[in-house]
Design a protein around this motif. Structure first.
Motif, PDB file in Angstrom:
ATOM      1  N   PRO A   3       0.958  -1.325   0.211  1.00  0.00           N
ATOM      2  CA  PRO A   3      -0.001  -0.199  -0.124  1.00  0.00           C
ATOM      3  C   PRO A   3       0.712   1.180  -0.121  1.00  0.00           C
ATOM      4  O   PRO A   3       1.976   1.205   0.103  1.00  0.00           O
ATOM      5  N   ALA A   4       0.149   2.372  -0.158  1.00  0.00           N
ATOM      6  CA  ALA A   4       0.884   3.531  -0.367  1.00  0.00           C
ATOM      7  C   ALA A   4       1.944   3.908   1.034  1.00  0.00           C
ATOM      8  O   ALA A   4       1.360   3.343   2.062  1.00  0.00           O
ATOM      9  N   THR A   5       3.040   4.406   0.873  1.00  0.00           N
ATOM     10  CA  THR A   5       3.963   4.549   2.154  1.00  0.00           C
ATOM     11  C   THR A   5       4.251   5.973   2.183  1.00  0.00           C
ATOM     12  O   THR A   5       4.624   6.605   1.206  1.00  0.00           O
ATOM     13  N   SER A   6       4.170   6.565   3.459  1.00  0.00           N
ATOM     14  CA  SER A   6       4.568   7.931   3.657  1.00  0.00           C
ATOM     15  C   SER A   6       6.152   8.077   3.726  1.00  0.00           C
ATOM     16  O   SER A   6       6.968   6.910   3.730  1.00  0.00           O
ATOM     17  N   ILE A   7       6.746   9.214   3.614  1.00  0.00           N
ATOM     18  CA  ILE A   7       7.962   9.447   3.796  1.00  0.00           C
ATOM     19  C   ILE A   7       8.528   8.875   5.153  1.00  0.00           C
ATOM     20  O   ILE A   7       9.831   8.369   5.426  1.00  0.00           O
ATOM     21  N   GLU A   8       7.778   9.185   6.153  1.00  0.00           N
ATOM     22  CA  GLU A   8       7.922   8.784   7.648  1.00  0.00           C
ATOM     23  C   GLU A   8       8.255   7.212   7.661  1.00  0.00           C
ATOM     24  O   GLU A   8       8.998   6.756   8.146  1.00  0.00           O
ATOM     25  N   GLN A   9       7.088   6.664   7.282  1.00  0.00           N
ATOM     26  CA  GLN A   9       7.119   5.209   7.156  1.00  0.00           C
ATOM     27  C   GLN A   9       8.259   4.653   6.444  1.00  0.00           C
ATOM     28  O   GLN A   9       9.186   3.455   6.621  1.00  0.00           O
ATOM     29  N   LEU A  10       8.537   5.208   5.052  1.00  0.00           N
ATOM     30  CA  LEU A  10       9.775   4.862   4.259  1.00  0.00           C
ATOM     31  C   LEU A  10      10.870   4.905   5.059  1.00  0.00           C
ATOM     32  O   LEU A  10      12.049   3.890   5.018  1.00  0.00           O
ATOM     33  N   GLY A  11      11.366   6.049   5.889  1.00  0.00           N
ATOM     34  CA  GLY A  11      12.405   6.177   6.605  1.00  0.00           C
ATOM     35  C   GLY A  11      12.652   4.852   7.743  1.00  0.00           C
ATOM     36  O   GLY A  11      13.626   4.448   8.064  1.00  0.00           O
TER      37      GLY A  11
END
Length: 93
Positions: A3-11
Motif C-alpha cells: 500500500p501507499a507508504t509515507s516518507i516517515e514510514q519509508l524512513g
C-alpha cells in the motif's frame, strides 16, 4: 503490491535495512539520512558526482542500459562485500 507508504514510514523501513540497492532516487537519499548503507546503480552518470562520501556508500557505473552478466556480477560482488563490512553507527551485538 504494498500500500501507499509515507516518507516517515519509508524512513522507518529503510532504517531497518542492512543495505539499499537501487538507483539515484528519493529512497536512496532517505536511506543515507537514516544511516543505511547504499549501493547505487548509475547508468550514464559520473559515480564521483552522485556517490555519498564516507563509508557505507558505493556507486556502480554502467555506460550501457543493458543488463549483462558482468554488470550483475559486479552488483552481487559489491553487495557481498558491503554486507560483510561493519555498519557505521550500528549497535554492537
Amino acid at each position: 503490491l504494498a500500500p501507499a507508504t509515507s516518507i516517515e514510514q519509508l524512513g522507518a523501513l529503510l532504517a531497518r535495512c542492512a543495505l539499499l540497492v537501487g538507483n539515484d532516487s528519493a529512497a536512496r537519499h532517505i536511506a543515507v539520512a537514516v544511516d543505511t548503507p547504499t549501493l547505487t546503480i548509475s547508468i550514464g552518470t559520473t559515480p564521483e558526482t552522485w556517490t555519498y562520501p564516507g563509508p557505507g556508500h558505493r556507486c556502480i557505473e554502467s555506460t550501457d542500459a543493458a543488463v549483462d552478466e558482468e554488470a550483475v556480477a559486479r552488483v552481487f560482488r559489491s553487495v557481498g562485500e558491503m554486507l560483510r563490512e561493519p555498519r557505521v553507527g550500528a549497535a554492537s551485538p
